[in-house]
Design an enzyme around this catalytic site. Structure first.
Site, PDB file in Angstrom:
ATOM      1  N   ALA A 180       3.527 -12.799  -0.072  1.00 46.23           N
ATOM      2  CA  ALA A 180       2.075 -12.677  -0.072  1.00 46.23           C
ATOM      3  C   ALA A 180       1.425 -13.810  -0.864  1.00 46.23           C
ATOM      4  O   ALA A 180       0.434 -14.404  -0.429  1.00 46.23           O
ATOM      5  CB  ALA A 180       1.668 -11.324  -0.653  1.00 46.23           C
ATOM      6  N   GLY A 239      11.001 -12.685  -1.086  1.00 42.62           N
ATOM      7  CA  GLY A 239      10.592 -11.406  -1.670  1.00 42.62           C
ATOM      8  C   GLY A 239       9.163 -11.045  -1.301  1.00 42.62           C
ATOM      9  O   GLY A 239       8.422 -11.848  -0.714  1.00 42.62           O
ATOM     10  N   CYS A 240       8.769  -9.857  -1.660  1.00 42.98           N
ATOM     11  CA  CYS A 240       7.459  -9.350  -1.243  1.00 42.98           C
ATOM     12  C   CYS A 240       6.319 -10.092  -1.950  1.00 42.98           C
ATOM     13  O   CYS A 240       5.407 -10.602  -1.300  1.00 42.98           O
ATOM     14  CB  CYS A 240       7.364  -7.841  -1.477  1.00 42.98           C
ATOM     15  SG  CYS A 240       7.741  -7.298  -3.151  1.00 42.98           S
ATOM     16  N   TYR A 241       6.367 -10.149  -3.288  1.00 46.09           N
ATOM     17  CA  TYR A 241       5.309 -10.874  -3.997  1.00 46.09           C
ATOM     18  C   TYR A 241       5.285 -12.347  -3.610  1.00 46.09           C
ATOM     19  O   TYR A 241       4.205 -12.906  -3.361  1.00 46.09           O
ATOM     20  CB  TYR A 241       5.478 -10.728  -5.507  1.00 46.09           C
ATOM     21  CG  TYR A 241       5.071  -9.396  -6.074  1.00 46.09           C
ATOM     22  CD1 TYR A 241       3.767  -8.928  -5.955  1.00 46.09           C
ATOM     23  CD2 TYR A 241       5.978  -8.602  -6.770  1.00 46.09           C
ATOM     24  CE1 TYR A 241       3.385  -7.709  -6.499  1.00 46.09           C
ATOM     25  CE2 TYR A 241       5.607  -7.375  -7.325  1.00 46.09           C
ATOM     26  CZ  TYR A 241       4.307  -6.938  -7.190  1.00 46.09           C
ATOM     27  OH  TYR A 241       3.930  -5.739  -7.734  1.00 46.09           O
TER      28      TYR A 241
END
Lengths: 353, 353, 353, 353
Positions: free
Chosen positions: D162, D157-159
């Site tokens: 990062a 996922g995105c979070y």
């Protein structure tokens, strides 16, 4: 690989040229200059280049510029006057993004830019860099280039590009009764990299304004392209976004719209005109362009509508002011001059969001 | 303290009415309705009201509306038709922010809004709510109100307010040769609270677009105000900001600008026209308005410029579409009708940033 | 009417002070200074004042400052050192928005601000301008002021205000085991009016960044307020909006959350702490604050949540950095010092949109 | 050319996949599905595709999906459960952008996503799609794919992408004492294409908020990647921009920073870790990342700083949530699985502005 140089690579159009050319399969960056940043790694100023090699800015007098096949001048007006003749003398073709070689009339240049033109002879030989409207000059430049001649291309400005692409087909078809009104809105990248109260986030954000009404320097350029001296009322506006330029052009019709086939007939006229242009898309009936749909790309979207009781055609065009309005167009011109596919290195689409 | 009601208090103009009226020294909020949110505390929907007491939304049929001195209708068009006659019958003065009572001609209403008007007699008696241009109707309404009569005010729309305030003085002075072109840009609050692809952040952000060219419902309203049927070409645009509406109005001059005293003479004409208006400011020569300078306030800034070769006056006006373009103007009208100072509760300035 | 002066009126906090004070029923603007703009009409720089009378900026040495009851110092740090002692000597109370009198320890001042403090004796007598946490000092200042003494108030900074209002009740209740982590995000007005690459629209827009990690000057101020020397890890961020500051404060709990009554118990503790504060609103359970809900107002919204497995309380606060984080807070302090209602002239709500 | 299919091509990550794959030299779009838009030309919904050929959305049951070499699932969680097993059964490799195959523990899936997992056996065999941290699983998938086996990749996922790229090198080196705090900010594309009050321009614009504190579904994914069950406090925030995700990760150091070589030593550790990763750039000392520098690209910028008194490492990473945080990463995984260069079709840089 052709060697490309950029003079003024630290500004917005210079950075856009770097972005496009570093990814271009037929050009390599040979020299990128910035007097203020000479010796500085590009990545330390422009972090999009972090990890992309050790490219450094050099000074404007970097002799490697003369080793290039093509040099792009991304400098303020009047500065290009210093570079173009010297580069041409060194057999380097020049793609000038400034306004210095756009106006054919040196007196007009002096009037609008406040300086006597120092190489007026080049105003005659320069090709005008707006391929969709002036292909012949660029094709001629290509022929000359192929024969070893260095050529100069005076790339069109951002407002002129968007405005005239919207207006030209109708004017050329003789269905317009001037004057024409051009109401255009630009994102803040159009105001350049200089930090001032105008470009301060807190002043540009959440605001709209018109500026330079009746005195914007793109007015004579638009009039020249359209062949309508004194017949263009142009009003630029600033809106809070980075990239994007929307031109809404009011074209009073010389005849009743119905006699022209209505909006369908006029739409077909535009479709026919831009047949074969890889970048211009005339949108379907009832569809109006959004700048976000072309941002980051070299594309142009044009939508058409009628103002019926007033019998006006309204042609709306959307471009990315830094790409099709500046750096992308310069690369497009270079592609043509060097005999490459017109969209070579320029095929990327905008992001949907 | 006069009792105020708001029908449709959950929308953008309803919330703006709540903001203005809760701080107004002469009105108190007596009923704020929202069918969808009936029974819900305002603060739980609109957190700007957190800690501001226990105000709750009630249903549209809340009988307390009939106890009010003034009810503001912040509802979609056609819905006000249901409320205005009943409220007037209960001796409640009505300030309608919808379009339902703006057009004098019931056939025009039916043509543009798709519904047969159900109280056309009120179109005759309603005062038009644009105080700077139509003070007489509002003063007459004040006299009737002072005598115990309930009155109806049809408040002008956002685009018509900005556009006609920019165009009217020149038209009234007879110096314009129509048609006039109105090119306007609105922030996204103008598109209302409904969440859709148009109002989605990611689509509205970083984009510019024109919409509804030649068919926006504000066109007949502008033509009625200016007395120019079929002589207005109006193009609205959407830009990425919340509040703000900029109208750029192109007014072809009937005579040479110099014979009118140039921009100074025309500027003086505007200054004289708006002498005494607490909200309209004609900016100095060479100064153009920014919407940020009026956002959150009821003020109007107007700037003037000439397009010389085309002999056009360009009048640019900036308003806050939700305040002077809707809720502030309605409160301004209510102030006049109830004999209060025109700027009572409306004197706040915009934030500098 | 008390006479108010503003030193540094052309900056963002100065303009916000002008906005608040021109509408304040108990203060009138007597002198607004800007060395760079001395003699310039305020309206020509700050168009929100267009048509609001002939207020002009004067030079910093304007003697009318000494005629004021209160002077607000909206100047960069170290500059207030020049003004505060002289104004106090002229019996003018001073509300300093700079950092010059915030740190009690002159050595800390020198360490963080790079200059030896020139009036350390005032560090002892100055009241700290954060009324919700330090009411006693301000009430004492009020008593001294009522007896004719000029007082100095060192108003808290924007990050310290938001952060400590979120953290303080839990710390005071002894339920936190330091260190605490403060992760805060500010709009670009927090970066000030200076135009530079950081505040350029095109660089701030559509971007997020952290800055000054471990070395922001608000760190010692936060530590002083919370009584936690060396126990605060503070990271500020910049986001693309004008006004708004959100502080997310991580408070490791000293005991199991359940033993503290869970989030309800902790919420009650906060509710009790801010009982009587006209500006602070502890939101209901499960509700987190948005900066837009307080923008343009002096309000503070606080929301609370638990990070269960890690046994941390997360307290989130939202303020308008220019209003409650600077100018509004200074006016709030002045209200207290002069015996006015704490929210006098500060009751306006934020716009819903 | 390999045939690629996209299920859920009308959403934001679907559109980003279309953008990347239509320009990818080794993939061609064979089927792009959207149940709601089946039969509609892509260009009529997504105008970035205007003039890019006649691609149409087909229904989710389009049999051409089974003719693809790779199908990308850009669907909401729980929907991928319907597609992955069937596609694999048809020998189609699957790159799932949803959360359905990320958590190894089917009970955790049920707890966080509210549905019993229907193909838990695939949780064992799926490769985790975060190439910089889990190259082995993807290389194994490549080997299986090369032998004709269809493989499943569960893209991160995105979070989590990062956050964990910022935290992992320090954790792996054993220099961190958990718990770790992750404070992250996302642009609004992270909230998806659904129009609601949260994604409405006027509510998201000019505001900041935290959300889902302590209960965001990416928490267990982050904990799984970092091997820190119950040791992660994760707070996501929403800020007004389209693309961009900034994660600020607080890593309490197990030892004195000096003993670790200070920030230089830790920086070297990160540099070494990401040596050879084409997309991750550890910025120089004192440089912190900006999301704009990676927007539209698949790149990751990481900056490091120390919070000295609290002895914490703060690692900040910036990605484009739709590209490296979703669609770009999926293409990166596909490149690896199919034996292409990892950055094939993904080398574009962000725009400078």
């Amino acid at each position: 690989m052709r060697k490309a140089g950029i003079v003024g690579a630290a500004g917005f159009t210079g950075a856009e040229l770097m972005r496009l050319l570093q990814a271009h399969p037929d050009f390599e960056l040979h020299a990128v200059t910035s007097d203020a940043l000479a010796g500085t790694p590009v990545a330390s100023v422009n972090p999009t280049f972090a990890g992309s090699g050790g490219l450094c800015f050099s000074a404007h007098d970097d002799a490697r510029l003369f080793e290039c096949d093509a040099v792009f001048l991304a400098v303020p007006h009047t500065v290009a006057l210093d570079f173009a003749p010297r580069l041409l003398a060194h057999a380097v073709s020049v793609f000038d993004l400034s306004a210095d070689y756009r106006l054919r009339d040196p007196d007009a240049y002096e009037k609008w830019y406040g300086k006597r033109h120092t190489s007026p002879e080049l105003l005659v030989s320069a090709a005008f860099g707006l391929p969709e409207l002036f292909p012949d000059g660029l094709l001629d430049a290509h022929r000359r280039c192929a024969q070893g001649e260095a050529v100069l291309v005076a790339c069109a400005g951002c407002y002129p590009t968007a405005s005239t692409l919207a207006a030209f087909p109708a004017l050329q078809a003789g269905i317009v009764r001037p004057p024409v009104i051009i109401d255009a809105i630009s994102g803040v990248t159009g105001a350049g990299k200089t930090a001032n109260e105008r470009t301060h986030f807190c002043f540009a954000n959440e605001s709209l304004e018109a500026y330079n009404i009746g005195k914007h320097r793109h007015t004579p350029e638009i009039e020249q392209i359209l062949g309508l001296p004194g017949q263009v009322a142009f009003t630029p506006h600033l809106a809070p976004l980075n990239r994007g330029l929307l031109a809404t052009v009011y074209l009073p019709l010389a005849h009743d719209a119905a006699s022209l086939g209505g909006i369908e007939g006029i739409g077909q006229l535009y479709q026919d005109f831009y047949e074969g242009s890889p970048f211009v898309e005339v949108l379907g009936q009832g569809v109006l362009p959004k700048t976000a749909s072309v941002a980051g790309s070299n594309r142009v979207h044009i939508g058409l509508a009628l103002q019926e009781p007033a019998n006006m055609l309204v042609a709306v065009s959307a471009i990315d002011n830094l790409c099709k309005g500046a750096s992308g167009q310069a690369v497009q011109c270079a592609n043509i001059v060097f005999g490459l596919a017109e969209d070579r290195g320029l095929a990327a689409l905008a992001c949907y969001v």
